[in-house]
Design a protein around this motif. Structure first.
Motif, PDB file in Angstrom:
ATOM      1  N   ASN A  58       4.986  19.357   1.677  1.00 38.71           N
ATOM      2  CA  ASN A  58       5.835  20.870   1.375  1.00 38.71           C
ATOM      3  C   ASN A  58       4.716  21.838   1.080  1.00 38.71           C
ATOM      4  OD1 ASN A  58       8.522  22.104   1.391  1.00 38.71           O
ATOM      5  ND2 ASN A  58       8.414  22.086  -1.185  1.00 38.71           N
ATOM      6  N   LYS A  59       5.508  23.257   0.994  1.00 39.22           N
ATOM      7  CA  LYS A  59       4.810  24.361   0.816  1.00 39.22           C
ATOM      8  C   LYS A  59       3.565  24.467   1.985  1.00 39.22           C
ATOM      9  CE  LYS A  59       5.871  24.119  -4.097  1.00 39.22           C
ATOM     10  NZ  LYS A  59       5.814  24.851  -5.424  1.00 39.22           N
ATOM     11  N   ASP A  61       3.325  26.267   4.080  1.00 38.61           N
ATOM     12  CA  ASP A  61       3.362  27.914   4.446  1.00 38.61           C
ATOM     13  C   ASP A  61       1.926  28.504   3.429  1.00 38.61           C
ATOM     14  OD1 ASP A  61       5.265  27.122   2.270  1.00 38.61           O
ATOM     15  OD2 ASP A  61       5.020  29.474   2.024  1.00 38.61           O
ATOM     16  N   ASN A  86       8.286  23.876   5.207  1.00 41.54           N
ATOM     17  CA  ASN A  86       8.256  24.869   4.314  1.00 41.54           C
ATOM     18  C   ASN A  86       9.942  24.972   3.967  1.00 41.54           C
ATOM     19  OD1 ASN A  86       8.797  27.447   3.098  1.00 41.54           O
ATOM     20  ND2 ASN A  86       7.688  28.570   4.634  1.00 41.54           N
ATOM     21  N   SER A  87      10.049  24.434   2.698  1.00 39.42           N
ATOM     22  CA  SER A  87      11.728  24.212   2.473  1.00 39.42           C
ATOM     23  C   SER A  87      11.986  25.555   1.817  1.00 39.42           C
ATOM     24  CB  SER A  87      11.730  23.449   0.877  1.00 39.42           C
ATOM     25  OG  SER A  87      11.074  22.187   1.222  1.00 39.42           O
ATOM     26  N   LYS A  88      11.212  26.711   1.598  1.00 38.28           N
ATOM     27  CA  LYS A  88      11.903  28.066   1.151  1.00 38.28           C
ATOM     28  C   LYS A  88      12.458  28.589   2.423  1.00 38.28           C
ATOM     29  CE  LYS A  88      10.334  31.057  -1.891  1.00 38.28           C
ATOM     30  NZ  LYS A  88       9.268  31.868  -2.803  1.00 38.28           N
ATOM     31  N   ASN A 130       8.250  20.784  -9.947  1.00 40.75           N
ATOM     32  CA  ASN A 130       7.772  21.837  -9.037  1.00 40.75           C
ATOM     33  C   ASN A 130       7.334  21.759  -7.525  1.00 40.75           C
ATOM     34  OD1 ASN A 130       7.841  24.588  -9.686  1.00 40.75           O
ATOM     35  ND2 ASN A 130       5.703  24.839  -9.739  1.00 40.75           N
ATOM     36  N   VAL A 131       7.135  20.475  -7.289  1.00 33.78           N
ATOM     37  CA  VAL A 131       6.874  20.289  -5.924  1.00 33.78           C
ATOM     38  C   VAL A 131       7.820  20.864  -4.826  1.00 33.78           C
ATOM     39  CG1 VAL A 131       7.520  17.882  -5.461  1.00 33.78           C
ATOM     40  CG2 VAL A 131       5.378  18.576  -4.286  1.00 33.78           C
ATOM     41  N   GLY A 132       9.064  21.221  -5.424  1.00 30.38           N
ATOM     42  CA  GLY A 132       9.937  21.858  -4.174  1.00 30.38           C
ATOM     43  C   GLY A 132      11.115  20.807  -3.979  1.00 30.38           C
ATOM     44  N   LYS A 133      11.400  19.881  -4.820  1.00 27.81           N
ATOM     45  CA  LYS A 133      12.529  18.864  -4.548  1.00 27.81           C
ATOM     46  C   LYS A 133      13.857  19.473  -4.348  1.00 27.81           C
ATOM     47  CE  LYS A 133      11.526  16.675  -8.207  1.00 27.81           C
ATOM     48  NZ  LYS A 133      10.190  17.207  -8.703  1.00 27.81           N
ATOM     49  N   SER A 134      14.200  20.489  -5.247  1.00 25.01           N
ATOM     50  CA  SER A 134      15.606  20.970  -5.119  1.00 25.01           C
ATOM     51  C   SER A 134      15.566  21.947  -4.069  1.00 25.01           C
ATOM     52  CB  SER A 134      15.826  21.907  -6.351  1.00 25.01           C
ATOM     53  OG  SER A 134      15.472  21.057  -7.551  1.00 25.01           O
ATOM     54  N   THR A 135      14.657  22.741  -3.727  1.00 26.48           N
ATOM     55  CA  THR A 135      14.477  23.686  -2.637  1.00 26.48           C
ATOM     56  C   THR A 135      14.830  22.812  -1.438  1.00 26.48           C
ATOM     57  OG1 THR A 135      12.880  24.953  -4.026  1.00 26.48           O
ATOM     58  CG2 THR A 135      13.352  25.623  -1.904  1.00 26.48           C
TER      59      THR A 135
END
Ligand code: G4P
Length: 288
Positions: A58-59, A61, A86-88, A130-135
């Motif tokens: 993830n991330k 980008d 890129n989960s965002k 903060n690794v982006g799980k929810s996103t």
């Protein structure tokens, strides 16, 4: 952010993970593409044994494109199905469905042999804070998702997001502790912002970041900050660069002296926000 892991927290996280893992077929592990080793949980292989596994970079980008590819190959060589996302923005998320099917091939085949057809795959997302799980869950499940109710006996108290007829996702991700006991991992986690900045020495972190950047991405700092280093100054070379950044960014105190702390925060913020470029801090060839 303020994540402090104590033995009690770790025991609780592990217990929750062990409870939930009984319910699932597939473990979707999120790592940070900039530090794919340090952002893994140290016990993930033990926790995820006998489950189908996927690793999401993830991330991606924010990480170097070449290194993203190299890391996918690294994980695949270990028998883990890997996808960069890129989960965002949702980039890469669509390609996951096909990989899920591939990762769960054996389970699907086992079911088929037993005459069980079309039983959905059940998956859980796990990763460090903060690794982006929810996103990621929001991006993967999208708007169309419908939450299935509790199923008595089997999934009491659990909510599943039905992504399609073949795949259900546990709606709460598994939060696991990072590898903070390893010094290098601690530094890398701190650099990406996964630790409480109050307990960190920003100048030391900036010196480490400058070392990593000069070793692996020579020229990016000069290009970004357009500084001139005073080579004659009797300081470690990294501090000379930090000082030059301070001057170029006008981080100076009242007496005109360089404010290294301010420059360090500046530099680290720029790195975290991807403003220095797409930077990966860990390299698969050094992990071999
Ligand atoms: P968690 O559940 O694992 O704790 O992580 P969460 O989804 O809350 O994401 C943590 C931060 O990482 C968020 O930023 C989120 O936007 C960002 N993020 C998640 N996935 C990606 C990605 O693929 N690329 C990039 N560049 N960022 C990502 P934040 O600063 O906390 O919030 P916000 O400013 O984005 O609202």
């Amino acid at each position: 952010m303020n994540y402090q892991w104590y033995p009690g927290h770790m025991t609780k996280a592990k217990r929750m993970m062990e409870e939930n893992i009984k319910l699932i077929d597939l473990l979707i592990e999120l790592v940070d593409a900039r530090i794919p080793i340090s952002s893994r949980n140290p016990d993930i292989d033990a926790l995820g044994k006998n489950k189908s596994r996927m690793v999401l970079l993830n991330k991606s980008d924010l990480a170097s494109e070449n290194e993203n590819e190299a890391w996918m190959n690294y994980f695949e060589a270990q028998g883990l199905h890997a996808v960069k996302v890129n989960s965002k923005t949702g980039a890469g998320v669509k390609s996951i469905q096909a990989v899920v099917k591939e990762a769960c091939k054996e389970k699907i085949e086992r079911d088929r042999k037993r005459g069980i057809l079309n039983r959905p795959i059940r998956a859980m997302v796990v990763g460090i804070p903060n690794v982006g799980k929810s996103t990621f869950i929001n991006s993967f499940a999208g708007k169309a998702c419908a939450k299935t109710g509790n199923k008595p006996g089997v999934t009491k108290g659990k909510q599943w997001i039905k992504l399609n007829k073949n795949l259900e996702l546990l709606d709460t991700p598994g939060i696991l502790w990072p590898k903070f006991e390893d010094q290098r991992a601690g530094l890398h986690l701190a650099l990406i912002g996964s630790m409480n900045d109050h307990i960190l020495n920003m100048e030391e972190m900036a010196v480490s970041l400058i070392t990593l950047l000069e070793e692996n991405y020579q020229g990016v700092l000069e290009e970004k900050y357009r500084f001139t280093v005073d080579e004659k100054e009797e300081l470690p070379w990294q501090v000379r660069i930090l000082k030059a950044i301070a001057v170029s960014r006008n981080c100076v105190g009242k007496g005109g002296e360089a404010d290294l702390l301010k420059a360090a925060s500046f530099l680290i913020d720029d790195f975290r926000g991807g403003k220095i470029g797409r930077i990966t801090l860990e390299f698969p060839e050094s992990e071999a």
